[in-house]
Design a protein around this motif. Structure first.
Motif, PDB file in Angstrom:
ATOM      1  N   ILE A   2      42.371  38.846  33.104  1.00 33.08           N
ATOM      2  CA  ILE A   2      42.167  39.319  34.480  1.00 33.08           C
ATOM      3  C   ILE A   2      41.635  38.161  35.332  1.00 33.08           C
ATOM      4  CG2 ILE A   2      40.756  40.853  35.919  1.00 33.08           C
ATOM      5  CD1 ILE A   2      41.191  43.022  33.952  1.00 33.08           C
ATOM      6  N   VAL A   3      42.396  37.823  36.386  1.00 32.09           N
ATOM      7  CA  VAL A   3      42.013  36.694  37.243  1.00 32.09           C
ATOM      8  C   VAL A   3      41.615  37.203  38.629  1.00 32.09           C
ATOM      9  CG1 VAL A   3      42.806  34.534  38.314  1.00 32.09           C
ATOM     10  CG2 VAL A   3      43.561  35.110  36.005  1.00 32.09           C
ATOM     11  N   LEU A   4      40.477  36.687  39.119  1.00 31.20           N
ATOM     12  CA  LEU A   4      40.068  36.934  40.502  1.00 31.20           C
ATOM     13  C   LEU A   4      40.628  35.786  41.334  1.00 31.20           C
ATOM     14  CD1 LEU A   4      38.294  37.973  42.920  1.00 31.20           C
ATOM     15  CD2 LEU A   4      36.408  36.648  41.938  1.00 31.20           C
ATOM     16  N   GLY A   5      41.475  36.096  42.315  1.00 28.78           N
ATOM     17  CA  GLY A   5      42.035  35.073  43.201  1.00 28.78           C
ATOM     18  C   GLY A   5      41.327  35.105  44.542  1.00 28.78           C
ATOM     19  N   ILE A   6      41.122  33.914  45.112  1.00 30.11           N
ATOM     20  CA  ILE A   6      40.440  33.832  46.412  1.00 30.11           C
ATOM     21  C   ILE A   6      41.211  32.879  47.327  1.00 30.11           C
ATOM     22  CG2 ILE A   6      38.329  33.036  47.577  1.00 30.11           C
ATOM     23  CD1 ILE A   6      36.786  34.069  45.172  1.00 30.11           C
ATOM     24  N   GLU A   7      41.436  33.319  48.581  1.00 29.14           N
ATOM     25  CA  GLU A   7      42.178  32.501  49.557  1.00 29.14           C
ATOM     26  C   GLU A   7      41.363  32.432  50.851  1.00 29.14           C
ATOM     27  OE1 GLU A   7      44.884  30.698  50.420  1.00 29.14           O
ATOM     28  OE2 GLU A   7      44.527  31.012  52.564  1.00 29.14           O
ATOM     29  N   SER A   8      41.157  31.198  51.353  1.00 28.22           N
ATOM     30  CA  SER A   8      40.449  31.058  52.640  1.00 28.22           C
ATOM     31  C   SER A   8      40.891  29.772  53.357  1.00 28.22           C
ATOM     32  CB  SER A   8      38.931  31.027  52.407  1.00 28.22           C
ATOM     33  OG  SER A   8      38.543  29.799  51.799  1.00 28.22           O
ATOM     34  N   SER A   9      42.207  29.443  53.274  1.00 25.11           N
ATOM     35  CA  SER A   9      42.630  28.147  53.822  1.00 25.11           C
ATOM     36  C   SER A   9      42.801  28.139  55.331  1.00 25.11           C
ATOM     37  CB  SER A   9      43.932  27.699  53.155  1.00 25.11           C
ATOM     38  OG  SER A   9      44.973  28.578  53.498  1.00 25.11           O
ATOM     39  N   CYS A  10      42.991  29.322  55.924  1.00 25.59           N
ATOM     40  CA  CYS A  10      43.240  29.337  57.374  1.00 25.59           C
ATOM     41  C   CYS A  10      42.465  30.489  58.025  1.00 25.59           C
ATOM     42  CB  CYS A  10      44.742  29.419  57.631  1.00 25.59           C
ATOM     43  SG  CYS A  10      45.170  29.133  59.335  1.00 25.59           S
ATOM     44  N   ALA A  14      40.821  36.352  51.756  1.00 27.45           N
ATOM     45  CA  ALA A  14      41.495  37.295  50.870  1.00 27.45           C
ATOM     46  C   ALA A  14      40.995  37.170  49.440  1.00 27.45           C
ATOM     47  CB  ALA A  14      43.003  37.076  50.916  1.00 27.45           C
ATOM     48  N   ALA A  15      40.964  38.302  48.748  1.00 30.12           N
ATOM     49  CA  ALA A  15      40.606  38.321  47.323  1.00 30.12           C
ATOM     50  C   ALA A  15      41.550  39.292  46.635  1.00 30.12           C
ATOM     51  CB  ALA A  15      39.170  38.763  47.134  1.00 30.12           C
ATOM     52  N   ALA A  16      41.907  38.966  45.382  1.00 29.86           N
ATOM     53  CA  ALA A  16      42.810  39.849  44.634  1.00 29.86           C
ATOM     54  C   ALA A  16      42.452  39.803  43.167  1.00 29.86           C
ATOM     55  CB  ALA A  16      44.257  39.411  44.821  1.00 29.86           C
ATOM     56  N   ILE A  17      42.750  40.894  42.489  1.00 30.99           N
ATOM     57  CA  ILE A  17      42.591  40.940  41.037  1.00 30.99           C
ATOM     58  C   ILE A  17      43.995  41.096  40.459  1.00 30.99           C
ATOM     59  CG2 ILE A  17      41.567  42.197  39.086  1.00 30.99           C
ATOM     60  CD1 ILE A  17      39.381  41.117  40.855  1.00 30.99           C
ATOM     61  N   THR A  22      50.897  38.671  36.673  1.00 26.25           N
ATOM     62  CA  THR A  22      52.036  39.433  37.195  1.00 26.25           C
ATOM     63  C   THR A  22      51.681  40.794  37.804  1.00 26.25           C
ATOM     64  OG1 THR A  22      52.401  40.193  34.937  1.00 26.25           O
ATOM     65  CG2 THR A  22      53.859  38.448  35.711  1.00 26.25           C
ATOM     66  N   THR A  23      50.636  41.441  37.297  1.00 24.42           N
ATOM     67  CA  THR A  23      50.333  42.794  37.779  1.00 24.42           C
ATOM     68  C   THR A  23      49.180  42.764  38.777  1.00 24.42           C
ATOM     69  OG1 THR A  23      50.947  43.549  35.587  1.00 24.42           O
ATOM     70  CG2 THR A  23      49.858  45.160  37.004  1.00 24.42           C
ATOM     71  N   ILE A  24      49.463  43.158  40.002  1.00 26.58           N
ATOM     72  CA  ILE A  24      48.422  43.149  41.041  1.00 26.58           C
ATOM     73  C   ILE A  24      47.595  44.437  40.931  1.00 26.58           C
ATOM     74  CG2 ILE A  24      47.973  43.036  43.532  1.00 26.58           C
ATOM     75  CD1 ILE A  24      50.722  41.685  43.857  1.00 26.58           C
ATOM     76  N   LEU A  25      46.311  44.281  40.556  1.00 28.04           N
ATOM     77  CA  LEU A  25      45.442  45.465  40.458  1.00 28.04           C
ATOM     78  C   LEU A  25      44.837  45.778  41.820  1.00 28.04           C
ATOM     79  CD1 LEU A  25      43.627  44.806  37.032  1.00 28.04           C
ATOM     80  CD2 LEU A  25      45.753  46.038  37.468  1.00 28.04           C
ATOM     81  N   SER A  26      44.620  44.738  42.632  1.00 24.63           N
ATOM     82  CA  SER A  26      44.162  44.942  44.011  1.00 24.63           C
ATOM     83  C   SER A  26      44.416  43.669  44.796  1.00 24.63           C
ATOM     84  CB  SER A  26      42.668  45.284  44.051  1.00 24.63           C
ATOM     85  OG  SER A  26      41.908  44.143  43.664  1.00 24.63           O
ATOM     86  N   ALA A  66      40.302  47.511  42.309  1.00 25.31           N
ATOM     87  CA  ALA A  66      40.996  47.289  41.028  1.00 25.31           C
ATOM     88  C   ALA A  66      40.422  48.194  39.944  1.00 25.31           C
ATOM     89  CB  ALA A  66      40.857  45.838  40.616  1.00 25.31           C
ATOM     90  N   ASN A  67      39.279  48.844  40.299  1.00 27.12           N
ATOM     91  CA  ASN A  67      38.628  49.740  39.356  1.00 27.12           C
ATOM     92  C   ASN A  67      38.156  48.997  38.099  1.00 27.12           C
ATOM     93  OD1 ASN A  67      37.649  52.187  38.872  1.00 27.12           O
ATOM     94  ND2 ASN A  67      39.589  53.157  38.268  1.00 27.12           N
ATOM     95  N   ILE A  68      37.587  47.823  38.310  1.00 32.47           N
ATOM     96  CA  ILE A  68      37.045  47.050  37.185  1.00 32.47           C
ATOM     97  C   ILE A  68      35.594  46.678  37.492  1.00 32.47           C
ATOM     98  CG2 ILE A  68      39.275  46.036  36.506  1.00 32.47           C
ATOM     99  CD1 ILE A  68      38.171  43.398  37.898  1.00 32.47           C
ATOM    100  N   LYS A  69      34.920  46.062  36.531  1.00 34.76           N
ATOM    101  CA  LYS A  69      33.545  45.579  36.729  1.00 34.76           C
ATOM    102  C   LYS A  69      33.593  44.047  36.760  1.00 34.76           C
ATOM    103  CE  LYS A  69      31.155  49.546  35.850  1.00 34.76           C
ATOM    104  NZ  LYS A  69      32.185  50.352  36.504  1.00 34.76           N
ATOM    105  N   ILE A  70      32.568  43.426  37.338  1.00 37.23           N
ATOM    106  CA  ILE A  70      32.515  41.959  37.407  1.00 37.23           C
ATOM    107  C   ILE A  70      32.714  41.349  36.014  1.00 37.23           C
ATOM    108  CG2 ILE A  70      30.943  40.007  37.779  1.00 37.23           C
ATOM    109  CD1 ILE A  70      30.015  41.261  40.319  1.00 37.23           C
TER     110      ILE A  70
END
Ligand code: KG4
Ligand code: ZN
Length: 333
Positions: A2-10, A14-17, A22-26, A66-70
């Protein structure tokens, strides 16, 4: 994994799990458009401050949705560049601290490679090798993609990015920001061939772009013809959009022909333009080439594509540590 993605270039925080790349949980996107709207473009200092305010709530929201814990997060990926330095630093530093505190792997992702990865998050994916266009407010790049890790830059804009041209033309016409979606909507009612704006193809066999001549030509047309009615503005919008689509489509099909590819993938904010995607598909089909694009929410900046690219980098052992920094244009390792 499970990867936490973070985007803030512009101007999007955004954050995603994403599970196993391949499977977007959130996927949570907090846009700053309302703040930058009144200035007709992104104000870098304001963007950094807004990222600082948004980063924690956005990550919290992504984890909750994403219904997960840290503790379930196995790795972190954040955009390292290119982008606005002050904006990048917010997401990258947050991700660094998160990974350090939890002692989990951390990948620093190239934003442009991540846009290409948005294509891999779709059910229908292009097969290798394929031609990719990353077309946004900051870039118009053509790549020859031979594998998940190999992106050969074939051409790029020498002046304005295509999205930037949409934004500037919209500003000239007093239509608001961001210009792309407004111009696309207005164009629907008008004949795209009514005004013949220039199509800069540059040298024969070049895969570079130039949109500044087109932009100046639109400015001249507005001035000379004293344009003010909504009807005339829509006509200009439609003919301008047609010129951009024409150049992008021709260069992409030429590139596919040159590299003998049967697939073209488009990504980035401008790829949300359905008129572009449809016209490109129709033209490509006559040459037996298929066109792939991300779903609308994955066209613009998002963190799911960052997590997807990050997952691959982590698998390959391409990790960042606390000494790594962000980059605005040229990557310095
Ligand atoms: O990828 P993105 O969200 O952010 C950058 O990395 O720049 O792209 C934003 C750009 C803006 O210039 C915007 O006008 C353009 O994408 N855009 C569009 C459309 N939707 C967004 N351009 C043309 N047609 C659209 N429908
Ligand atoms: Zn982008």
């Amino acid at each position: 994994m499970i990867v936490l993605g973070i985007e803030s270039s512009c101007d999007e925080t955004a954050a995603a799990i994403v599970q196993d790349g391949t499977t977007i949980l959130s996927s949570v996107i907090s846009s700053q458009i309302d703040v930058h709207h009144k200035y007709g473009g992104v104000v870098p200092e304001l963007a950094s401050r807004m990222h600082i305010e948004a980063i924690v709530p956005v990550v919290d929201d992504a984890i909750k949705k994403a219904n997960i814990k840290i503790k379930d997060i196995d790795a972190v990926a954040a955009t390292r560049g290119p982008g606005l330095i002050g904006a990048l630093l917010v997401g990258f530093s947050f991700a660094k601290s998160f990974a350090f505190a939890r002692q989990i792997p951390f990948a620093g992702v190239n934003h442009l490679e991540a846009h290409i990865y948005s294509l891999f998050l779709m059910k229908k994916k292009p097969a290798f090798p394929f031609i990719a266009l990353v077309v946004s407010g900051g870039h118009t790049n053509i790549y020859y993609v031979t594998s998940q890790d190999n992106f050969e830059l074939m051409g790029q804009t020498r002046d304005d990015a295509a999205g930037e041209a949409f934004d500037k033309v919209a500003k000239m016409l007093g239509l608001g920001y961001p210009g792309g979606p407004i111009i696309e909507e207005l164009s629907k009612t008008k004949d795209p061939k009514a005004i013949s704006f220039p199509r800069s193809m540059l040298e024969k066999d070049s895969f570079d772009f130039s949109f500044s001549g087109l932009k100046s030509s639109v400015a001249r047309y507005i001035h000379v013809n004293n344009i003010s009615s909504e009807d005339e503005k829509a006509q200009i919008a439609s003919s301008f959009q047609e010129a951009v689509i024409d150049v992008l489509s021709k260069k992409l099909i030429n590139a596919a022909h040159y590299k003998k590819c049967k697939s073209i993938g488009i990504a980035g904010g401008v790829s949300a333009n359905q008129t572009f995607a449809n016209k490109l598909s129709i033209r490509a089909k006559t040459k037996n080439i298929s066109v792939f694009s991300p779903s609308t929410e994955l066209c613009g900046d998002n963190a799911a594509m960052i997590a997807a690219r990050g997952f691959r980098m982590i698998q390959q052992g391409s990790l960042c540590n606390l000494d790594h920094d962000v980059f605005s244009r040229t990557k310095i390792d």
